[in-house]
Design a protein around this motif. Sequence first.
Motif, mmCIF file in Angstrom:
data_model
loop_
_atom_site.group_PDB
_atom_site.id
_atom_site.type_symbol
_atom_site.label_atom_id
_atom_site.label_comp_id
_atom_site.label_asym_id
_atom_site.label_seq_id
_atom_site.Cartn_x
_atom_site.Cartn_y
_atom_site.Cartn_z
ATOM 1 N N ILE A 1 0.831 -1.201 0.000
ATOM 2 C CA ILE A 1 0.000 0.000 0.000
ATOM 3 C C ILE A 1 0.867 1.253 0.000
ATOM 4 C CG2 ILE A 1 -1.865 1.229 1.172
ATOM 5 C CD1 ILE A 1 -2.686 -1.523 0.244
ATOM 6 N N GLY A 2 0.600 2.145 -0.942
ATOM 7 C CA GLY A 2 1.140 3.492 -0.894
ATOM 8 C C GLY A 2 -0.015 4.394 -0.493
ATOM 9 N N HIS A 3 0.107 5.113 0.615
ATOM 10 C CA HIS A 3 -1.082 5.816 1.124
ATOM 11 C C HIS A 3 -0.727 7.193 1.661
ATOM 12 C CE1 HIS A 3 -0.062 5.239 5.434
ATOM 13 N NE2 HIS A 3 0.583 4.179 4.966
ATOM 14 N N SER A 4 -1.737 8.044 1.719
ATOM 15 C CA SER A 4 -1.645 9.356 2.356
ATOM 16 C C SER A 4 -2.987 9.659 2.983
ATOM 17 C CB SER A 4 -1.288 10.437 1.330
ATOM 18 O OG SER A 4 -2.320 10.568 0.363
ATOM 19 N N THR A 5 -2.959 10.398 4.074
ATOM 20 C CA THR A 5 -4.193 10.837 4.730
ATOM 21 C C THR A 5 -4.096 12.343 4.945
ATOM 22 O OG1 THR A 5 -4.305 8.713 5.910
ATOM 23 C CG2 THR A 5 -5.728 10.498 6.714
ATOM 24 N N ARG A 6 -4.957 13.084 4.277
ATOM 25 C CA ARG A 6 -4.864 14.543 4.343
ATOM 26 C C ARG A 6 -6.248 15.164 4.311
ATOM 27 N NH1 ARG A 6 -0.856 13.681 -0.024
ATOM 28 N NH2 ARG A 6 1.230 13.651 0.904
ATOM 29 N N THR A 7 -6.324 16.355 4.896
ATOM 30 C CA THR A 7 -7.544 17.138 4.743
ATOM 31 C C THR A 7 -7.586 17.682 3.326
ATOM 32 O OG1 THR A 7 -6.526 19.229 5.384
ATOM 33 C CG2 THR A 7 -7.397 17.851 7.174
ATOM 34 N N MET A 8 -8.762 18.153 2.948
ATOM 35 C CA MET A 8 -8.890 18.690 1.601
ATOM 36 C C MET A 8 -7.986 19.905 1.403
ATOM 37 S SD MET A 8 -12.305 19.923 -0.436
ATOM 38 C CE MET A 8 -13.183 18.445 0.065
ATOM 39 N N ASP A 9 -7.938 20.799 2.385
ATOM 40 C CA ASP A 9 -7.112 21.999 2.261
ATOM 41 C C ASP A 9 -5.638 21.633 2.129
ATOM 42 O OD1 ASP A 9 -9.305 23.643 2.370
ATOM 43 O OD2 ASP A 9 -9.158 24.007 4.530
ATOM 44 N N ASP A 10 -5.179 20.686 2.960
ATOM 45 C CA ASP A 10 -3.773 20.264 2.890
ATOM 46 C C ASP A 10 -3.464 19.624 1.536
ATOM 47 O OD1 ASP A 10 -3.212 21.183 5.399
ATOM 48 O OD2 ASP A 10 -3.392 19.232 6.386
ATOM 49 N N THR A 11 -4.392 18.825 1.049
ATOM 50 C CA THR A 11 -4.192 18.144 -0.229
ATOM 51 C C THR A 11 -4.001 19.146 -1.355
ATOM 52 O OG1 THR A 11 -5.506 16.235 0.472
ATOM 53 C CG2 THR A 11 -5.246 16.562 -1.889
ATOM 54 N N LEU A 12 -4.870 20.156 -1.399
ATOM 55 C CA LEU A 12 -4.791 21.130 -2.477
ATOM 56 C C LEU A 12 -3.548 22.011 -2.343
ATOM 57 C CD1 LEU A 12 -8.568 22.094 -2.608
ATOM 58 C CD2 LEU A 12 -7.329 20.634 -4.197
ATOM 59 N N ARG A 13 -3.174 22.344 -1.118
ATOM 60 C CA ARG A 13 -1.985 23.165 -0.899
ATOM 61 C C ARG A 13 -0.732 22.413 -1.367
ATOM 62 N NH1 ARG A 13 1.397 22.773 3.099
ATOM 63 N NH2 ARG A 13 -0.085 21.618 4.395
ATOM 64 N N ARG B 1 -0.433 22.124 -5.216
ATOM 65 C CA ARG B 1 0.032 23.326 -5.923
ATOM 66 C C ARG B 1 1.557 23.412 -5.949
ATOM 67 N NH1 ARG B 1 -4.803 25.635 -3.644
ATOM 68 N NH2 ARG B 1 -3.710 26.110 -1.696
ATOM 69 N N GLY B 2 2.218 22.816 -4.954
ATOM 70 C CA GLY B 2 3.675 22.942 -4.866
ATOM 71 C C GLY B 2 4.454 21.701 -5.231
ATOM 72 N N ASP B 3 3.777 20.583 -5.498
ATOM 73 C CA ASP B 3 4.484 19.322 -5.749
ATOM 74 C C ASP B 3 3.921 18.660 -7.000
ATOM 75 O OD1 ASP B 3 5.036 16.390 -5.614
ATOM 76 O OD2 ASP B 3 6.062 16.944 -3.759
ATOM 77 N N LEU B 4 4.771 18.503 -8.025
ATOM 78 C CA LEU B 4 4.325 17.943 -9.298
ATOM 79 C C LEU B 4 3.831 16.507 -9.150
ATOM 80 C CD1 LEU B 4 4.108 18.286 -12.400
ATOM 81 C CD2 LEU B 4 6.447 17.389 -12.555
ATOM 82 N N THR B 5 4.488 15.728 -8.298
ATOM 83 C CA THR B 5 4.099 14.321 -8.125
ATOM 84 C C THR B 5 2.698 14.214 -7.542
ATOM 85 O OG1 THR B 5 6.420 13.698 -7.786
ATOM 86 C CG2 THR B 5 4.740 12.135 -7.056
#
Length: 917
Positions: free
Chosen positions: A150-162, A165-169
Amino acid sequence: MNRVDVPRQRAIIDRRRLVGEIAALAASDDARGEVVALLKSALENGRAELERRLADKPSAGHEITAGYAFLVDQLVRVIYDYVTTHLVAGSNRSQAERLAIMAVGGYGRMEMAPHSDVDIAFLVGHRRTPWCEQMVEAMLYMMWDLGLKIGHSTRTMDDTLRLARGDLTIRTALLEGRYVWGDRELYDEGSRRYEREVMKGHERTFLTEKLAERNARHKRMGDSRYVVEPNIKDGKGGLRDLQTLYWIGKFIHRVRSAAELVDKGLFTPVEYRSFRRAENFLLAVRCHLHIVTERAEDRLTFDLQRQVAERMKFAERTGKSAVERFMQYYFLQAKRVGGLTGVFLSHIDEELAQTRQRAGFFAAFTQRARSIRGYRVYGGRIAAPSEDWFEKDPVRLVEIFQVAEAEGLEIHPDTMRRADRDSRLIDAAVRDDPRANALFLDLLSGRNDPEPVLRWMNEVGVLGRFVPDFGKVNAQMQFDMYHHYTVDEHTIRAIGLLGAIEKGQLTDDHPRASRLIHKVNSRRAAYVAVLLHDIAKGRGGDHSVLGAEVAHELCPRFGLTESETDLVAWLVREHLLMSATAFKRDLTDPKTIEDFVTRVQSGERLRHLAILTAVDIRAVGPGTWNSWKGQLLGELYDQASERLRLGHMRHGREAQVSARQAEVAKLLADKGGLVAADADLFDDAYWIAEPPDIIALNMVHYAAARRMGHELSIHCEFYPSRGATLVTVIAADHPGLFYRIAGGIHLAGANIIDARIHTNRKGWAVDNFLVQDPHGAPFGEAGQLERLKTSIGDALANRIDLTPRLAQRPLPHSRSKAFDVSPRVLFDNKASGRFTVIEVNARDRPALLNRLARTLFEAGLVVHSAHITSYGERAADTFYVTDLTGHKLASTERMVKIEKQLLDAASDATQARLEDA
C-alpha cells in the motif's frame, strides 16, 4: 485512462457473497482473523482467475489490468464496510467526520499489474479526527494482512490542495484520482476545487514541468526507445510516455479519457487506435513480467524476453527467432508511441503559443511565413501548404525531409501526420523516380545533420517504404548482449557519427577517420555503405553477403556510378573484415597483413573500410569504442597502407630487427646500452612482435630482475596509449606458465585483452599482457595494481588452487545464461607462416582463458600469443601455437582430439561441474 468493462466480474470476486460470508462471521470472538482469511482467499482466487485469463488472451492488457483494479476495488469496499460496521464505533460520529477513499496512480487509472502497489489517498474533511484516524489505521492493517503493498496518504482537503500546488508528483497523482468508496460528496467537492484552484491558469507550468520530468527520466533510461533491454514503464516509448500525454491532455483540456483527445483535435481516430493498441500491448507485457518474476518488475531483460515471448505466443519464423519477433513488435509499438508523442506535444505547444498574450513594442508584430520550394516555413518549421500536397506529387514525401535537413528545419506536426498517412503513396514508380532518388541521396549525405531527419523519416514510415529493405530491419533487435540498439536505430546513429566525423567533431576519438573522410573519392559512397551495411540482417543467411546483393540492386537506383556501386557492395560484404583482423589476429605476423591486403586490394577501399569500421563499432552502444580498439585498427591501417603503397617490396627481416633495436635504444636514451647488451638474448620474433615502447620497458625490467637475482618479477602500469594496463611477468620458463598467469590475472578481477609470450635464449620468459576491468577500463589505482601482482604471484607459487576459485567468480554478465552460445573451435594453418591459429568461440566467463590455456598446455602445445575479444555474452579467444618442436600442427587426427578437449573446456556443463565442486 479509459473506462474498461471487465467481463464476468463475479468470476474474479463476488462482493455480495463475500459480504454475506463476513456478516455470518461477525458474531464470533475471532471474527477479524477469520475475515482476513476470507478476504485473502478471495484475493488469491481473483488473481488466479486473472492469470488464467491472461494465459488465454495474452495480449489483453487493458482487460487484465482493469480486472486487477476491479479486484482491489471490491476488497477495499468490503474492508471499509466491515471496519465501519464492526471495528470502529460510529455512534458519536459528527457531520465533520468525513472520509473518502481515492485510488491514485496506476490504481486510479485502472491499470494495475499483478504486483503493482495499491496507491490510496484517504481524503478527510476539514480536520483529522480520532474517528478518521481509527478508520484509516484499521483499514491499512487489514490490507497489509492481505499482503497488499500500500502506498497511502491521509490529508484534509485543504492540505491536499496546498501540497498539490507545490508538488508535481502529488499534482499528477490527484489528476487521475478515482472515487472508490466512502463519502462521495467529499470526493466530488475535492475534484471541483482541484480543477478550480490547482489546474486553472497553470497549464503551461504543468506542461513545462512534465516535459522536464520526462526528459530527465529518458536520460536515466538511456535516452533511446531502441535500447535492447527496455524498461517498459519508464523507458522512452514506454507506458509512462503514454500516461504523460494523457496527463497533459487532461490538465490542459480537462479530458477524462484518452478517447476525448480525439475530440480536442490532438489525435486523429487512427492515431487514437494506435495509442490504445500500443498501450494494450505494453500493459500486457508488464503483466507477464510481474507473473514470471513474482514481483513488480518493469525491465524487459534478456533472460525475461524469451519467457514473455513464449507466454505471448510469438512463434519462430525463417531467419528470426520467437524472441526477436516479439521484441521487434515491442519496438514497433515504442516507435509508434514516439511518433504520437511528437505530434501531440507539438500541437499542445502551438495551442499554448497562440493563446499567449503579446505585450510591449512587438505586441502587434506577426512573423510572416516564407516559402521554400513551395513549402511554408514558419517558426523554424517546414509545412506542406495543402492537405493534398503529397497526393499531387508523392516524390514530395522524400523532398520535404531533404529540405528540412538542408535548411536545418523541424517538420510541422500536421505535416508529419500527413506524411504518415500518405506514406502508402510510395510505390515502385516513386522508388524508381530519378528525382526522388537524387533527393534521398542528398538527404543521406547531407552536410547539416541527416541523423534526426532520417529518424523522423523512419518514424512516419516513409524511409521503410522508399527503401523496403530498410523497412525489413525496422525495429529489429539482435538477441545478444553486444548490440545495444535495434538494427535501424544502430544504422541511423552510425550515419550521424559519420556526419560528426566529417565535420571534425570527433577528432579526439577518431583522428584517422577524421582525416580519411576528406581523402575519399566518393563521400556519398561512404554514406550509402553505412546505410546498407546491416540491411540484410534477419534473413537467415550471412548478412554481409546478402547485403552486398542488396547494394548491387539499390546503388544504381540511388544514382551511384558503376564504380561507386562496386565499392559500396564490397564494403557491405567486407564490413567486418577490418575489426575481425585487428581484434583476432596477430598484427606483427606478416601473413596477417598480407592476407588482409589481398582482400582489400586498394587504398580507396582501405580508407572507406577504416571509416565504416569506426562508425559501425561506435554505433553499437555506449562504451563499445575504446582507445585499445582504436589503437589496433590504427596499427592495421598503417601497416596495410604501407604494404599497398610499396607493393611487394618489403624490408628484410634483419633490417626490420636492426631498425627496431635502434628505435628502442633511442627511447631508452642513457640506458640505450641495454639493447646492445641483451639483443642477442631475444630472437627476431620478439623484436618484430612487440611495440618499441614495450620493448624499452622490458629491457629495463629484465636487466633489473637479473641484477637483483629475482626468480619472479612482475611489473604493472597504466598504459594510456592502449587504454589498458600493461602487465609484464619475467620468470624462469616452465610448462603451464601462461595458464597460471592468466588465472592469477582473472582472480584479481581483470580481463586479458592481448597477450604475447616470449622465452629468451637463457630460458627466461618475458610475457606481456594487456588487461582491463570488466567494464573495459584500465586498472590504474595503486591498490588495483598491487592486487594484480599479488594474485599472479600466488598463482605461480601454487599458493592457491586456481580451478575452483576461478569457477566461483561471477560471470562478467550475469544475464548471459539467457543466450544459447554453443562453443566452436576453428583451426587455421594458412593465417600464419609460422604458427597454427586456433580460434575458440564460447560463452564469456572469467575462467575461460585460463581453462583453454591449460587445455592447450596439457595437449602439448606452446602458446606464442593470444588475442581476446568479447562480444557481449560471447568471447572469441585466438591462440597462435606450435607443437613442442616449434612446428605447426599437421595431424588432422590430433586436431580433432584437441578440438574435442577445447570444446569440453569451454562448455557450460564443465562450468557447472566446477561450480558444484
